[in-house]
Design an enzyme around this catalytic site. Sequence first.
Site, PDB file in Angstrom:
ATOM      1  N   LYS A  13       0.826  -1.161   0.009  1.00 16.28           N
ATOM      2  CA  LYS A  13       0.189  -0.138   0.095  1.00 16.28           C
ATOM      3  C   LYS A  13       0.919   1.266   0.152  1.00 16.28           C
ATOM      4  CE  LYS A  13      -3.843  -1.556   3.120  1.00 16.28           C
ATOM      5  NZ  LYS A  13      -4.441  -1.067   4.021  1.00 16.28           N
ATOM      6  N   ASP A  69      -8.296   1.626   4.585  1.00 17.66           N
ATOM      7  CA  ASP A  69      -8.613   0.443   5.129  1.00 17.66           C
ATOM      8  C   ASP A  69      -9.767  -0.110   3.988  1.00 17.66           C
ATOM      9  OD1 ASP A  69      -8.214  -1.449   7.284  1.00 17.66           O
ATOM     10  OD2 ASP A  69     -11.010  -1.998   6.939  1.00 17.66           O
ATOM     11  N   THR A  70      -9.802  -1.255   3.383  1.00 16.57           N
ATOM     12  CA  THR A  70      -9.789  -1.708   2.054  1.00 16.57           C
ATOM     13  C   THR A  70     -10.731  -3.006   2.102  1.00 16.57           C
ATOM     14  OG1 THR A  70      -8.095  -0.718   0.861  1.00 16.57           O
ATOM     15  CG2 THR A  70      -9.201  -2.825   0.027  1.00 16.57           C
TER      16      THR A  70
HETATM   17  P1  ITT Z   1      -2.930  -1.910   7.093  1.00 16.99           P
HETATM   18  O1  ITT Z   1      -4.139  -2.125   7.793  1.00 16.99           O
HETATM   19  O2  ITT Z   1      -1.666  -1.920   7.778  1.00 16.99           O
HETATM   20  O3  ITT Z   1      -3.000  -0.611   6.225  1.00 16.99           O
HETATM   21  P2  ITT Z   1      -3.338  -4.465   5.930  1.00 16.99           P
HETATM   22  O4  ITT Z   1      -2.986  -5.284   4.849  1.00 16.99           O
HETATM   23  O5  ITT Z   1      -4.031  -5.107   7.162  1.00 16.99           O
HETATM   24  O6  ITT Z   1      -2.444  -3.294   6.438  1.00 16.99           O
HETATM   25  P3  ITT Z   1      -5.923  -4.138   4.807  1.00 16.99           P
HETATM   26  O7  ITT Z   1      -6.714  -4.161   6.713  1.00 16.99           O
HETATM   27  O8  ITT Z   1      -7.122  -2.416   4.568  1.00 16.99           O
HETATM   28  O9  ITT Z   1      -4.226  -3.695   5.033  1.00 16.99           O
HETATM   29  O10 ITT Z   1      -6.451  -4.469   4.382  1.00 16.99           O
HETATM   30  C1  ITT Z   1      -7.134  -5.780   3.460  1.00 16.99           C
HETATM   31  C2  ITT Z   1      -6.408  -7.435   2.860  1.00 16.99           C
HETATM   32  O11 ITT Z   1      -7.190  -6.575   1.640  1.00 16.99           O
HETATM   33  C3  ITT Z   1      -5.041  -6.942   2.548  1.00 16.99           C
HETATM   34  O12 ITT Z   1      -4.185  -7.197   3.204  1.00 16.99           O
HETATM   35  C4  ITT Z   1      -4.614  -7.483   1.708  1.00 16.99           C
HETATM   36  O13 ITT Z   1      -5.117  -8.995   2.013  1.00 16.99           O
HETATM   37  C5  ITT Z   1      -6.483  -7.241   0.931  1.00 16.99           C
HETATM   38  N1  ITT Z   1      -6.118  -5.757  -0.667  1.00 16.99           N
HETATM   39  C6  ITT Z   1      -6.554  -4.427   0.258  1.00 16.99           C
HETATM   40  N2  ITT Z   1      -5.978  -4.058  -0.569  1.00 16.99           N
HETATM   41  C7  ITT Z   1      -5.322  -5.229  -1.876  1.00 16.99           C
HETATM   42  C8  ITT Z   1      -5.006  -4.309  -3.133  1.00 16.99           C
HETATM   43  O14 ITT Z   1      -4.682  -2.915  -3.646  1.00 16.99           O
HETATM   44  N3  ITT Z   1      -5.338  -5.198  -3.615  1.00 16.99           N
HETATM   45  C9  ITT Z   1      -5.403  -6.472  -3.228  1.00 16.99           C
HETATM   46  N4  ITT Z   1      -5.412  -7.241  -2.414  1.00 16.99           N
HETATM   47  C10 ITT Z   1      -5.582  -6.315  -1.651  1.00 16.99           C
END
Ligand code: ITT
Length: 194
Positions: A13, A69-70
């Site tokens: 990210k 957050d995604t």
């Molecule tokens: P931070 O909370 O430290 O930012 P994280 O990896 O825990 O990092 P999220 O909870 O936002 O981030 O993301 C949830 C998951 O969704 C992440 O671990 C990936 O598996 C997936 N993800 C997020 N963005 C993505 C993207 O652009 N393309 C593909 N998968 C993604």
Amino acid sequence: MKELVFATNNKHKLEEIRAIMSGKYLIRSLNDIGFYEEIVEDADTIQGNAMIKADCITKRFGMNCFADDTGLEVEALGGAPGVYSARYAGEHCSYQDNVNKMLAAMKGMQNRKAVFRTVIALNLDGKSYLFEGRCEGAIIDAPRGEAGFGYDPIFLPDGYDQTFAEMPSEQKNAISHRGRAMQQLIRFLSEEGL
Ligand code: ITT
């Protein structure tokens, strides 16, 4: 150049955000500001977790900062894994584990529709703001491509014949959930004269 802290522990990210912001803002990571702890993301919404991350840094350091957050919401799975996308296959699972679990759950399903949602929470001078970006597409039945991270090899954005893991990063950033949320953040910052 102007600086902003991006509250993430996810190096993929960070790379994407730095590329999107390049030439506009210097993005400082949590390591850059000396923060090495894990932030507990225990909200039950994407928006809630984005706010937890941004608030943690603003409270600790008194700094302006933003967090992303995604979640990937799959229609045939009732919107799962959604806010639980990082730990879909269990605590400490790998991206590959998540992809394998998703492919198994979707095996034989006709409805492959899915949407990536990113919420960005921004804390700026004592006020909080939210920005959302979405990217609709489909879950394919076998991984394709080496780029990107997470679910990218099995996500085919609508209107494209390459998965996020097959397309150049500039193209992913131009159409992705995160790229779209960031375009709103950039517009807001420029309207604020920042
Ligand atoms: P931070 O909370 O430290 O930012 P994280 O990896 O825990 O990092 P999220 O909870 O936002 O981030 O993301 C949830 C998951 O969704 C992440 O671990 C990936 O598996 C997936 N993800 C997020 N963005 C993505 C993207 O652009 N393309 C593909 N998968 C993604």
